[in-house]
Design a protein around this motif. Structure first.
Motif, mmCIF file in Angstrom:
data_model
loop_
_atom_site.group_PDB
_atom_site.id
_atom_site.type_symbol
_atom_site.label_atom_id
_atom_site.label_comp_id
_atom_site.label_asym_id
_atom_site.label_seq_id
_atom_site.Cartn_x
_atom_site.Cartn_y
_atom_site.Cartn_z
ATOM 1 N N HIS A 114 65.633 15.801 -1.694
ATOM 2 C CA HIS A 114 66.162 15.861 -0.336
ATOM 3 C C HIS A 114 65.701 14.673 0.518
ATOM 4 O O HIS A 114 66.306 14.387 1.549
ATOM 5 C CB HIS A 114 65.748 17.166 0.338
ATOM 6 C CG HIS A 114 66.332 18.388 -0.305
ATOM 7 N ND1 HIS A 114 67.688 18.594 -0.416
ATOM 8 C CD2 HIS A 114 65.745 19.474 -0.867
ATOM 9 C CE1 HIS A 114 67.912 19.754 -1.025
ATOM 10 N NE2 HIS A 114 66.743 20.302 -1.308
ATOM 11 N N ASP A 117 68.166 11.979 1.646
ATOM 12 C CA ASP A 117 69.049 12.261 2.780
ATOM 13 C C ASP A 117 68.291 12.338 4.102
ATOM 14 O O ASP A 117 68.878 12.692 5.127
ATOM 15 C CB ASP A 117 69.777 13.590 2.551
ATOM 16 C CG ASP A 117 70.620 13.580 1.286
ATOM 17 O OD1 ASP A 117 71.273 12.550 1.041
ATOM 18 O OD2 ASP A 117 70.602 14.593 0.561
ATOM 19 N N GLU A 171 64.360 23.245 8.523
ATOM 20 C CA GLU A 171 63.659 22.560 7.432
ATOM 21 C C GLU A 171 62.177 22.354 7.724
ATOM 22 O O GLU A 171 61.529 21.526 7.091
ATOM 23 C CB GLU A 171 64.319 21.200 7.164
ATOM 24 C CG GLU A 171 65.746 21.304 6.651
ATOM 25 C CD GLU A 171 66.337 19.942 6.354
ATOM 26 O OE1 GLU A 171 66.905 19.778 5.252
ATOM 27 O OE2 GLU A 171 66.227 19.040 7.203
#
Length: 411
Positions: A222, A225, A350
Motif C-alpha cells: 500500500h 499508493d 487507515e
C-alpha cells in the motif's frame, strides 16, 4: 472518551514499556555478568555481547511481525480484540521467561522474548484508538502526548522493579531474579481487566478475522499508493536509529565500561523514563503549539546525537545519567510529533495501518541495530553511540530535503 477508557489505554502502553524497562537491565545482567551464572562462567566477553544482541534482536524482530499483523488487523477485528490478544500474549511471554530463569536456559529466554515481541503490538493500536476518539488536531496531539507519558511511566516503573525486586540487600530472601516478572504478570492481568471492562471501540462493528502469511508483505504494498508516507519514512527510520542505537546499549555500555551492576543500570533506564515523562506531561503541548513538528524533530535529533557522544566519552557515571536525561527529554517531544505527522499523512480509515507501518519500521531498525551494535561493541564499545550521532545528522538532512511541501506536516 471517558476517563476510565483513557486510563485503560494508558495502562496498555504502560505495561508494554514497563516490560522493556524491566528486561533490558536484567537481560544485560544475566548475559554480561557471572553473578547469576545464567551462562557458563568461562563464556568470552565477545560471545556475551553477541548473545545480548541476539536476545534483544529476537524480541524486536518478533515485534515487527506482530505489529504488521495485529495493528492492521485491529482495523478489521476491532481495537479491543487486538489489545486483549496482545495482553494474553504478554502473560504467556512472561511465564516462559520465568521458566528460562529457573532453568538457566538461553533458548527459553529467546523464546519468551519472541512470544512477548509478537504480541507487543499494543502501542500502535492504543495510538490509533486515541486518534479515533480525538475530535480536534490539538486534542489528538495532547492524547498522543498522554500515551507517551504512559510509556515513560512504564519505562520508569520497569527499572525500579528490576532494581528493587531482585535486590536481596533490600528485600532479603523475598527478592529473586524471577520476582519482577511475577509482579509484571499481575500488572498485565489488571490491564487486561481494564480493557475488558472500560474500553469500547469507537469504530464500526468488527469484521471477520482473516490471517494470511502474505499480510506480512501486503501491508507494505500500500505504500506505493501513499507517496506522502514514503517521503516521511527515511527521516523517521533515521530518527529511530538515533533513539535505538542509544537506548538499547545504555545498560550494556555501563556494565562493560564501569562494571556497573543491576541497580546502576536500572537507574540509568529510570533516568530516561523520568526525562520522557517530564517532556510528555509538561512540554509537548506548549512546544508543538508554538513550533513546527519538523523543527522540533530536527532539534531533538541534534541534542540526542550530541548527548550520545557525551555519554560515550564520559568518565563519570553521573555525567552519563545527565546525557541520558537531556537526550530523552528531547525524545519525549519528538516522538509524538513524529506519530502525529504519520497520522496526518492518511485518512481516519487507515490510522491502524499507518501506525503499524511506523512501528514496523521502528522494530526493523531495532532488530538491525541490536545485531550490528552487539558485534560493533566487540570492536569498540563506543561504536553504537557514534552511530547515534551520525544518524542525527542524517535526520536533519533528510527532513530538510524530503519533507518540503508535504501537506499537513508543518502543523
Amino acid at each position: 472518551m471517558s476517563s476510565m477508557c483513557r486510563l485503560a489505554l494508558l495502562a496498555v502502553v504502560f505495561v508494554d514499556l514497563m516490560g522493556q524497562g524491566l528486561l533490558f537491565p536484567i537481560i544485560n545482567e544475566l548475559v554480561m555478568s557471572t553473578k547469576f551464572q545464567f551462562l557458563p562462567t568461562d563464556t568470552p566477553q565477545a560471545t556475551r555481547h553477541l548473545y545480548y544482541g541476539v536476545v534483544i534482536c529476537s524480541f524486536f524482530l518478533a515485534w515487527f511481525v506482530g505489529s504488521v499483523y495485529i495493528a492492521k488487523l485491529s482495523d478489521s477485528i476491532g481495537r479491543k480484540n487486538a489489545m486483549v490478544l496482545c495482553l494474553i500474549g504478554a502473560l504467556v511471554g512472561y511465564a516462559i521467561t520465568i521458566l528460562s530463569l529457573v532453568n538457566s536456559s538461553l533458548w527459553l529466554l529467546i523464546l519468551g522474548r519472541v512470544v512477548s515481541g509478537f504480541t507487543a503490538g499494543n502501542q500502535p493500536i492504543a495510538q490509533a484508538a486515541m486518534i479515533d476518539a480525538s475530535k480536534t488536531e490539538l486534542e489528538a496531539s495532547r492524547n498522543l502526548g498522554l500515551l507517551v507519558a504512559g510509556m515513560s511511566a512504564g519505562a520508569v516503573a520497569g527499572p525500579i522493579m528490576a532494581g528493587l525486586l531482585a535486590d536481596r540487600e533490600l528485600l532479603g530472601n523475598i527478592a529473586s531474579i524471577q520476582l519482577p516478572f511475577y509482579f509484571a504478570q499481575v500488572l498485565v492481568a489488571v490491564t487486561l481487566c481494564l480493557i475488558l471492562l472500560f474500553f469500547h471501540d469507537s469504530r464500526k462493528a468488527p469484521m471477520q478475522l482473516k490471517l494470511r502469511f502474505l499480510d506480512l508483505f501486503t501491508q507494505f504494498i500500500h505504500l506505493k499508493d501513499r507517496p506522502g508516507v514514503i517521503r516521511l519514512c527515511p527521516a523517521y527510520l533515521c530518527f529511530m536509529l538515533v533513539h535505538l542505537s542509544f537506548y538499547i546499549f545504555i545498560a550494556n555500555y555501563l556494565s562493560s565500561r564501569f562494571q556497573a551492576g543491576l541497580l546502576v543500570t536500572s537507574m540509568a533506564m529510570l533516568t530516561m523514563g523520568i526525562a520522557v515523562a517530564i517532556s510528555s506531561l509538561f512540554m509537548v503541548k506548549p512546544v508543538l503549539s508554538r513550533w513546527s513538528k519538523p523543527l522540533v524533530i530536527k532539534l531533538s535529533a541534534l541534542v540526542m546525537g550530541g548527548s550520545a557522544l557525551v555519554f560515550a566519552f564520559s568518565n563519570q557515571i553521573w555525567l552519563c545519567y545527565l546525557s541520558i536525561f537531556f537526550a530523552y527529554l528531547c525524545f519525549g517531544l519528538a516522538y509524538p510529533a513524529l506519530l502525529k505527522t504519520f497520522a496526518n499523512s492518511v485518512d481516519e480509515t487507515e490510522q491502524g495501518w499507518v501506525m503499524g507501518i511506523a512501528t514496523a519500521g521502528f522494530t526493523l531498525v531495532a532488530s538491525l541495530i541490536s545485531l550490528v551494535g552487539g558485534g560493533a561493541m566487540e570492536l569498540n564499545i563506543r561504536l553504537p553511540f557514534f552511530i547515534t550521532a551520525a544518524a542525527a545528522i542524517l535526520v536533519l538532512l533528510l527532513i530538510q530535503l524530503g519533507w518540503q511541501n508535504l501537506a499537513r506536516v508543518e502543523k
